[in-house]
Design a protein around this motif. Structure first.
Motif, PDB file in Angstrom:
ATOM      1  N   GLN A  89     -22.842  25.284 -28.077  1.00  0.00           N
ATOM      2  CA  GLN A  89     -23.343  24.075 -27.426  1.00  0.00           C
ATOM      3  C   GLN A  89     -24.865  24.020 -27.389  1.00  0.00           C
ATOM      4  OE1 GLN A  89     -20.862  21.890 -26.584  1.00  0.00           O
ATOM      5  NE2 GLN A  89     -19.635  23.526 -27.451  1.00  0.00           N
ATOM      6  N   LEU A  90     -25.509  25.131 -27.648  1.00  0.00           N
ATOM      7  CA  LEU A  90     -26.969  25.224 -27.546  1.00  0.00           C
ATOM      8  C   LEU A  90     -27.629  25.044 -28.915  1.00  0.00           C
ATOM      9  CD1 LEU A  90     -27.075  28.316 -25.175  1.00  0.00           C
ATOM     10  CD2 LEU A  90     -27.631  25.952 -24.560  1.00  0.00           C
ATOM     11  N   PRO A  91     -28.872  24.586 -28.947  1.00  0.00           N
ATOM     12  CA  PRO A  91     -29.567  24.448 -30.232  1.00  0.00           C
ATOM     13  C   PRO A  91     -29.853  25.816 -30.854  1.00  0.00           C
ATOM     14  CG  PRO A  91     -31.030  23.871 -28.409  1.00  0.00           C
ATOM     15  CD  PRO A  91     -29.678  24.103 -27.828  1.00  0.00           C
ATOM     16  N   ILE A  92     -29.462  25.977 -32.095  1.00  0.00           N
ATOM     17  CA  ILE A  92     -29.590  27.284 -32.746  1.00  0.00           C
ATOM     18  C   ILE A  92     -31.047  27.656 -33.017  1.00  0.00           C
ATOM     19  CG2 ILE A  92     -27.305  27.274 -33.769  1.00  0.00           C
ATOM     20  CD1 ILE A  92     -28.545  26.327 -36.360  1.00  0.00           C
ATOM     21  N   VAL A 109     -27.257  35.887 -24.649  1.00  0.00           N
ATOM     22  CA  VAL A 109     -27.937  34.875 -25.445  1.00  0.00           C
ATOM     23  C   VAL A 109     -29.199  34.511 -24.676  1.00  0.00           C
ATOM     24  CG1 VAL A 109     -27.848  32.479 -26.232  1.00  0.00           C
ATOM     25  CG2 VAL A 109     -25.842  33.924 -26.493  1.00  0.00           C
ATOM     26  N   VAL A 110     -30.338  34.511 -25.345  1.00  0.00           N
ATOM     27  CA  VAL A 110     -31.604  34.232 -24.661  1.00  0.00           C
ATOM     28  C   VAL A 110     -32.317  33.033 -25.276  1.00  0.00           C
ATOM     29  CG1 VAL A 110     -31.956  36.609 -23.892  1.00  0.00           C
ATOM     30  CG2 VAL A 110     -32.900  35.857 -26.071  1.00  0.00           C
ATOM     31  N   ASN A 111     -33.106  32.372 -24.450  1.00  0.00           N
ATOM     32  CA  ASN A 111     -33.926  31.263 -24.878  1.00  0.00           C
ATOM     33  C   ASN A 111     -35.204  31.841 -25.481  1.00  0.00           C
ATOM     34  OD1 ASN A 111     -35.401  28.908 -25.133  1.00  0.00           O
ATOM     35  ND2 ASN A 111     -34.847  28.130 -23.128  1.00  0.00           N
ATOM     36  N   THR A 112     -35.559  31.406 -26.656  1.00  0.00           N
ATOM     37  CA  THR A 112     -36.731  31.946 -27.340  1.00  0.00           C
ATOM     38  C   THR A 112     -38.005  31.198 -27.005  1.00  0.00           C
ATOM     39  OG1 THR A 112     -36.297  30.589 -29.290  1.00  0.00           O
ATOM     40  CG2 THR A 112     -35.402  32.836 -29.272  1.00  0.00           C
ATOM     41  N   ARG A 113     -37.895  30.122 -26.253  1.00  0.00           N
ATOM     42  CA  ARG A 113     -39.102  29.353 -25.874  1.00  0.00           C
ATOM     43  C   ARG A 113     -39.565  29.708 -24.502  1.00  0.00           C
ATOM     44  NH1 ARG A 113     -37.649  23.402 -28.210  1.00  0.00           N
ATOM     45  NH2 ARG A 113     -37.336  24.093 -30.323  1.00  0.00           N
ATOM     46  N   TYR A 171     -21.601  19.629 -14.806  1.00  0.00           N
ATOM     47  CA  TYR A 171     -23.052  19.752 -14.784  1.00  0.00           C
ATOM     48  C   TYR A 171     -23.636  19.390 -16.141  1.00  0.00           C
ATOM     49  CZ  TYR A 171     -22.303  22.429 -10.528  1.00  0.00           C
ATOM     50  OH  TYR A 171     -21.917  22.829  -9.278  1.00  0.00           O
ATOM     51  N   ARG A 172     -24.877  18.953 -16.092  1.00  0.00           N
ATOM     52  CA  ARG A 172     -25.647  18.721 -17.304  1.00  0.00           C
ATOM     53  C   ARG A 172     -26.997  19.357 -17.039  1.00  0.00           C
ATOM     54  NH1 ARG A 172     -26.501  12.492 -17.247  1.00  0.00           N
ATOM     55  NH2 ARG A 172     -27.978  12.777 -15.580  1.00  0.00           N
ATOM     56  N   MET A 173     -27.370  20.259 -17.915  1.00  0.00           N
ATOM     57  CA  MET A 173     -28.583  21.044 -17.711  1.00  0.00           C
ATOM     58  C   MET A 173     -29.461  20.945 -18.957  1.00  0.00           C
ATOM     59  SD  MET A 173     -28.556  25.103 -16.932  1.00  0.00           S
ATOM     60  CE  MET A 173     -29.810  25.821 -15.957  1.00  0.00           C
ATOM     61  N   PRO A 174     -30.735  20.627 -18.810  1.00  0.00           N
ATOM     62  CA  PRO A 174     -31.616  20.623 -19.979  1.00  0.00           C
ATOM     63  C   PRO A 174     -31.642  22.011 -20.626  1.00  0.00           C
ATOM     64  CG  PRO A 174     -32.700  19.605 -18.101  1.00  0.00           C
ATOM     65  CD  PRO A 174     -31.437  20.234 -17.589  1.00  0.00           C
ATOM     66  N   CYS A 175     -31.554  22.050 -21.923  1.00  0.00           N
ATOM     67  CA  CYS A 175     -31.540  23.336 -22.631  1.00  0.00           C
ATOM     68  C   CYS A 175     -32.809  24.138 -22.373  1.00  0.00           C
ATOM     69  CB  CYS A 175     -31.341  23.114 -24.123  1.00  0.00           C
ATOM     70  SG  CYS A 175     -29.692  22.517 -24.534  1.00  0.00           S
ATOM     71  N   ASP A 176     -33.912  23.447 -22.139  1.00  0.00           N
ATOM     72  CA  ASP A 176     -35.166  24.148 -21.849  1.00  0.00           C
ATOM     73  C   ASP A 176     -35.113  24.896 -20.524  1.00  0.00           C
ATOM     74  OD1 ASP A 176     -36.341  23.350 -24.205  1.00  0.00           O
ATOM     75  OD2 ASP A 176     -37.252  21.563 -23.316  1.00  0.00           O
ATOM     76  N   ASP A 177     -34.219  24.486 -19.617  1.00  0.00           N
ATOM     77  CA  ASP A 177     -34.095  25.142 -18.315  1.00  0.00           C
ATOM     78  C   ASP A 177     -33.222  26.391 -18.355  1.00  0.00           C
ATOM     79  OD1 ASP A 177     -35.712  23.217 -17.288  1.00  0.00           O
ATOM     80  OD2 ASP A 177     -34.159  22.199 -16.125  1.00  0.00           O
ATOM     81  N   LEU A 235     -30.031  19.346 -32.631  1.00  0.00           N
ATOM     82  CA  LEU A 235     -30.775  19.890 -31.507  1.00  0.00           C
ATOM     83  C   LEU A 235     -30.357  19.197 -30.209  1.00  0.00           C
ATOM     84  CD1 LEU A 235     -34.321  19.984 -33.130  1.00  0.00           C
ATOM     85  CD2 LEU A 235     -32.753  21.884 -32.826  1.00  0.00           C
ATOM     86  N   PRO A 236     -29.259  19.640 -29.608  1.00  0.00           N
ATOM     87  CA  PRO A 236     -28.864  19.009 -28.352  1.00  0.00           C
ATOM     88  C   PRO A 236     -29.915  19.269 -27.282  1.00  0.00           C
ATOM     89  CG  PRO A 236     -27.523  20.942 -28.791  1.00  0.00           C
ATOM     90  CD  PRO A 236     -28.385  20.713 -30.002  1.00  0.00           C
ATOM     91  N   GLU A 237     -30.157  18.262 -26.459  1.00  0.00           N
ATOM     92  CA  GLU A 237     -31.180  18.395 -25.433  1.00  0.00           C
ATOM     93  C   GLU A 237     -30.614  18.928 -24.132  1.00  0.00           C
ATOM     94  OE1 GLU A 237     -33.152  14.676 -25.011  1.00  0.00           O
ATOM     95  OE2 GLU A 237     -33.700  14.594 -27.117  1.00  0.00           O
ATOM     96  N   ARG A 238     -29.319  18.791 -23.933  1.00  0.00           N
ATOM     97  CA  ARG A 238     -28.695  19.202 -22.674  1.00  0.00           C
ATOM     98  C   ARG A 238     -27.429  20.014 -22.935  1.00  0.00           C
ATOM     99  NH1 ARG A 238     -31.003  16.680 -18.393  1.00  0.00           N
ATOM    100  NH2 ARG A 238     -32.148  14.797 -18.814  1.00  0.00           N
ATOM    101  N   LEU A 239     -27.151  20.892 -22.006  1.00  0.00           N
ATOM    102  CA  LEU A 239     -25.927  21.684 -22.024  1.00  0.00           C
ATOM    103  C   LEU A 239     -24.979  21.075 -20.993  1.00  0.00           C
ATOM    104  CD1 LEU A 239     -24.287  24.219 -22.819  1.00  0.00           C
ATOM    105  CD2 LEU A 239     -25.552  25.452 -21.052  1.00  0.00           C
ATOM    106  N   TYR A 240     -23.784  20.699 -21.425  1.00  0.00           N
ATOM    107  CA  TYR A 240     -22.782  20.115 -20.540  1.00  0.00           C
ATOM    108  C   TYR A 240     -21.695  21.156 -20.299  1.00  0.00           C
ATOM    109  CZ  TYR A 240     -25.010  15.708 -21.727  1.00  0.00           C
ATOM    110  OH  TYR A 240     -25.924  14.703 -21.894  1.00  0.00           O
TER     111      TYR A 240
END
Length: 102
Positions: A84-87, A98-102, A46-52, A33-38
């Motif tokens: 690179q994103l958490p599955i 690709v969409v964020n489910t949270r 850039y480094r971006m939180p996956c939640d963003d 579960l990576p926390e950031r996308l690089y």
């Protein structure tokens, strides 16, 4: 439609496998579960939180990353970004999105 359902089933299986692996002591949680996308865009890194990340859109061999506050255009494929994103948090809903489910 059959292909999307098949891909969704595969992604759900990967999420299930990741959850089962996370209970083992030999697997680090950060690898699952990576926390950031690089990524880099232009000459900047850039480094971006996956939640963003709200969603990502494919544009041939390029990708638009749509965040809460900013949009980025990167020279990477959507397949690379998805890797690179958490599955457990992101799902490919279309060959271009690709969409964020949270």
């Amino acid at each position: 439609m059959h292909i999307i359902a098949k891909n969704h089933k595969r992604q759900l299986q990967l999420v299930h496998n990741a959850k089962n692996l996370s209970h083992g002591a030999s697997v680090q949680k950060s690898t699952l579960l990576p926390e950031r996308l690089y990524f880099s865009s232009g000459n900047k890194a850039y480094r971006m939180p996956c939640d963003d990340v709200i969603y990502c859109k494919s544009d041939s061999n390029y990708c638009h990353i749509i965040g809460r506050d900013k949009r980025y255009f990167i020279c990477q494929t959507l397949k690379w970004v998805l890797g690179q994103l958490p599955i457990s948090q992101f799902i490919r809903v279309h060959h271009q999105y690709v969409v964020n489910t949270r």
